[in-house]
Motif scaffolding. Structure first.
Motif, mmCIF file in Angstrom:
data_model
loop_
_atom_site.group_PDB
_atom_site.id
_atom_site.type_symbol
_atom_site.label_atom_id
_atom_site.label_comp_id
_atom_site.label_asym_id
_atom_site.label_seq_id
_atom_site.Cartn_x
_atom_site.Cartn_y
_atom_site.Cartn_z
ATOM 1 N N UNK A 1 4.494 16.139 8.142
ATOM 2 C CA UNK A 1 5.645 16.650 8.694
ATOM 3 C C UNK A 1 6.534 17.620 8.343
ATOM 4 N N UNK A 2 6.993 17.582 6.961
ATOM 5 C CA UNK A 2 7.984 18.440 6.369
ATOM 6 C C UNK A 2 7.323 19.092 5.253
ATOM 7 N N UNK A 3 6.792 20.255 5.328
ATOM 8 C CA UNK A 3 6.407 20.959 4.211
ATOM 9 C C UNK A 3 5.198 20.248 3.204
ATOM 10 N N UNK A 4 5.144 20.713 1.845
ATOM 11 C CA UNK A 4 4.278 20.126 1.014
ATOM 12 C C UNK A 4 4.702 19.102 0.318
ATOM 13 N N UNK A 5 5.868 18.606 0.545
ATOM 14 C CA UNK A 5 6.461 17.563 0.110
ATOM 15 C C UNK A 5 6.061 16.171 0.814
ATOM 16 N N UNK A 6 5.626 16.524 1.943
ATOM 17 C CA UNK A 6 5.289 14.998 2.709
ATOM 18 C C UNK A 6 6.556 14.414 2.913
ATOM 19 N N UNK A 7 7.713 14.669 3.257
ATOM 20 C CA UNK A 7 8.708 13.880 3.414
ATOM 21 C C UNK A 7 8.690 12.704 4.287
ATOM 22 N N UNK B 1 -0.273 15.412 -7.722
ATOM 23 C CA UNK B 1 -0.659 16.027 -6.455
ATOM 24 C C UNK B 1 -2.196 16.103 -6.374
ATOM 25 N N UNK B 2 -2.913 16.545 -7.645
ATOM 26 C CA UNK B 2 -4.317 16.803 -7.644
ATOM 27 C C UNK B 2 -4.549 16.051 -9.039
ATOM 28 N N UNK B 3 -5.903 16.435 -9.537
ATOM 29 C CA UNK B 3 -6.377 15.904 -10.679
ATOM 30 C C UNK B 3 -5.304 15.873 -11.842
ATOM 31 N N UNK B 4 -5.277 17.041 -12.281
ATOM 32 C CA UNK B 4 -4.227 17.610 -13.458
ATOM 33 C C UNK B 4 -2.939 18.243 -13.110
ATOM 34 N N UNK B 5 -2.657 18.199 -11.542
ATOM 35 C CA UNK B 5 -1.377 18.633 -11.104
ATOM 36 C C UNK B 5 -0.154 17.538 -11.035
ATOM 37 N N UNK B 6 0.785 17.817 -11.651
ATOM 38 C CA UNK B 6 1.792 16.651 -11.556
ATOM 39 C C UNK B 6 3.054 17.498 -11.145
ATOM 40 N N UNK B 7 3.998 16.978 -10.240
ATOM 41 C CA UNK B 7 5.089 17.581 -9.525
ATOM 42 C C UNK B 7 6.158 16.760 -9.785
ATOM 43 N N UNK B 8 7.453 17.260 -9.913
ATOM 44 C CA UNK B 8 8.736 16.559 -10.118
ATOM 45 C C UNK B 8 8.849 15.484 -8.811
ATOM 46 N N UNK B 9 9.121 14.484 -8.899
ATOM 47 C CA UNK B 9 9.510 13.396 -8.008
ATOM 48 C C UNK B 9 11.022 13.267 -7.985
ATOM 49 N N UNK C 1 0.893 -1.307 -0.012
ATOM 50 C CA UNK C 1 0.075 0.153 0.095
ATOM 51 C C UNK C 1 0.923 1.314 -0.032
ATOM 52 N N UNK C 2 0.178 2.415 -0.560
ATOM 53 C CA UNK C 2 1.028 3.745 -0.427
ATOM 54 C C UNK C 2 0.913 4.544 -1.500
ATOM 55 N N UNK C 3 1.434 5.470 -1.565
ATOM 56 C CA UNK C 3 1.505 6.851 -2.648
ATOM 57 C C UNK C 3 2.193 7.757 -2.365
ATOM 58 N N UNK C 4 2.991 8.369 -3.248
ATOM 59 C CA UNK C 4 3.738 9.445 -2.928
ATOM 60 C C UNK C 4 3.235 10.541 -2.374
ATOM 61 N N UNK C 5 2.124 11.012 -2.943
ATOM 62 C CA UNK C 5 1.589 12.078 -2.154
ATOM 63 C C UNK C 5 0.898 11.866 -1.069
ATOM 64 N N UNK C 6 0.155 10.851 -0.978
ATOM 65 C CA UNK C 6 -0.812 10.817 0.365
ATOM 66 C C UNK C 6 0.119 10.197 1.399
ATOM 67 N N UNK D 1 2.548 25.826 -12.345
ATOM 68 C CA UNK D 1 1.398 26.524 -11.361
ATOM 69 C C UNK D 1 2.127 26.749 -10.147
ATOM 70 N N UNK D 2 3.334 26.199 -9.896
ATOM 71 C CA UNK D 2 4.000 26.564 -8.781
ATOM 72 C C UNK D 2 5.527 25.756 -8.919
ATOM 73 N N UNK D 3 6.497 26.160 -7.926
ATOM 74 C CA UNK D 3 8.069 25.225 -8.243
ATOM 75 C C UNK D 3 7.708 23.832 -8.376
ATOM 76 N N UNK D 4 8.250 23.440 -9.733
ATOM 77 C CA UNK D 4 8.335 22.051 -10.279
ATOM 78 C C UNK D 4 6.919 21.490 -10.245
ATOM 79 N N UNK D 5 6.009 22.027 -10.327
ATOM 80 C CA UNK D 5 4.606 21.702 -10.553
ATOM 81 C C UNK D 5 3.823 22.067 -11.787
#
Length: 431
Positions: free
Chosen positions: A404-410, A334-342, A35-40, A294-298
């Motif tokens: 815990x760590x910003x929006x990157x969910x580190x 990150x969202x429906x049509x929003x993709x960010x660099x991994x 189970x798991x997902x990068x964003x969640x 839309x934002x840095x690296x997204x």
């Protein structure tokens, strides 16, 4: 009777048994859903069944560490996790390990451990031995006795993470105790080879021990094999990174390249990272990605697509294996049509090093043949799975409260990597 005649008779016997409808012998491969997902979540995890009777324990699958440990009932300072703490008193097969040879920390005659990190996170506890198995519907999954860590204290990120503990799969020594993977390998009746494999989808995936499942490999593709460093850490030699026709990094740029499923992103040396960002912008402009920053690296991607990236890995003295790093792997939704660099800049590292994290594993069958020290990779359509808590509530709904760590969910492993202290035990050199 000649040896050839024996082979012929055995072959005929096999056909006769099949014709009677008798099922063939088990494939000696253990399987468990991931189970798991990068964003969640920022990591992927499995569920172990520990003790007698069995108690469920969720654990991050981590090829960058070797400890398998989780909180126990008597923990003095442990967080709220997906599963209740393991209750050793309820297991008739649990046994705390005494101090002795290979025990680095002795507490009242019991063998203990302490793992500390410079940013303040730590875990400590006691070693115990009990039955453990991979949770799964496959009847071949059988419990084995293994040495496990019973956390009695968690601090910072260990305390706040959703998952109970960690399943270390790295090939290095920890406090003289073998890791669970090695204990599973000892079960020759149910595990055929010293092999384990991942197949990670955007949500969830599959972990196999004793072999791999080829059914998810995309038609027209096959496993490509290459040498793998398997002493102290899992590593490969990265020779070239390209975006289209533009080369953004060569072998001297990458340093040591580590395979780490406990790290969320793929970390590149600073000059390679910057070159890849520039190349992607250029390539995307040329092929008209129909993407809006839309934002840095997204990016908001409506109808277009980003180009794939090619990694060339050494295959012996003169050969190379070219791996296509798909756009929906080096980017995460990150969202429906929003993709960010991994992928990210590894500029904080004290040494030049490349870490192939979860984003490298995505949408591929990745096979670790530890006995032959080789790695197999093939593009795959991996099975998806979503974790449900015991109450039936989707676990990802609880993610926001534990970020815990910003929006990157580190993840824990990622932050430890960022501060350069995740111990890989590579001849005394930590990350």
């Amino acid at each position: 009777m000649a040896l050839k005649d024996w082979f012929i008779r055995l072959s005929l016997l096999g056909h006769w048994i099949t014709s009677l409808g008798i099922p063939p012998p088990p494939d000696q491969v253990q399987r468990t859903v991931l189970f798991g997902n990068i964003n969640a979540f920022a990591y992927y995890f499995a569920e172990l069944l520990v003790g007698s009777p069995q108690q469920p324990v969720s654990v991050i699958v981590d090829t960058g560490s070797a400890l398998c440990g989780f909180p126990c009932e008597d923990c003095g300072h442990c967080g709220q996790h997906l599963n209740p703490p393991f209750d050793m008193k309820k297991s008739t097969t649990s046994k705390v390990l005494p101090c002795g040879i290979g025990c680095d920390r002795c507490i009242d005659g019991k063998c203990g451990y302490l793992e500390s990190y410079t940013e303040g996170s730590s875990i400590s506890g006691l070693w115990f031995r009990d039955l453990v198995m991979l949770n799964g519907s496959d009847q071949d999954n059988q419990p084995v006795f293994a040495s496990l860590g019973c956390h009695t204290d968690e601090r910072k990120l260990f305390y706040t993470q959703k998952v109970n503990g960690i399943l270390g799969l790295a090939p290095h020594r920890i406090t003289g105790k073998s890791n669970v993977l090695k204990d599973l390998y000892q079960d020759k009746a149910h595990v055929n080879h010293e092999i384990f494999a991942f197949c990670l989808a955007e949500w969830g995936g599959l972990l196999t021990v004793g072999g791999y499942d080829p059914s998810f490999v995309v038609p027209g593709h096959r496993l490509q094999w290459l040498p793998m460093h398997a002493a102290g850490y899992f590593g490969v030699t990265l020779q070239k990174l390209s975006c289209g026709l533009q080369v953004v990094g060569t072998q001297l740029d990458f340093g040591t390249t580590v395979l780490d499923s406990g790290t969320t992103f793929t970390y590149l040396p600073e000059q390679v990272y910057n070159a890849l960002l520039t190349a992607l912008k250029t390539q995307c402009a040329n092929i008209q990605c129909n993407a809006r920053a839309v934002q840095d690296n997204c990016w908001e991607i409506v109808s277009g697509a980003f180009p794939n990236v090619t990694l060339e890995l050494a295959n012996g003295p003169n050969g190379v294996v070219a791996i296509q790093w798909l756009a929906h792997a080096y980017m995460f939704r990150r969202k429906a049509n929003i993709w960010c660099y991994a992928f990210a800049n590894n500029g904080m590292s004290k040494e030049t090093e490349t870490v192939l994290g979860i984003s490298f594993f995505l949408h591929q069958t990745v096979v670790f043949d530890t006995s032959q020290s080789k790695l197999g990779i093939a593009e795959s359509k991996c099975p998806e799975s979503h974790y449900q808590t015991r109450s039936g509530r989707p676990a990802q709904a609880r993610a926001a409260a534990l970020r815990v760590v910003s929006t990157l969910e580190t993840s824990l492993s990622e932050l430890v990597w960022l501060v350069g202290v995740k111990d890989m035990e590579r001849g005394g050199t930590g990350r």
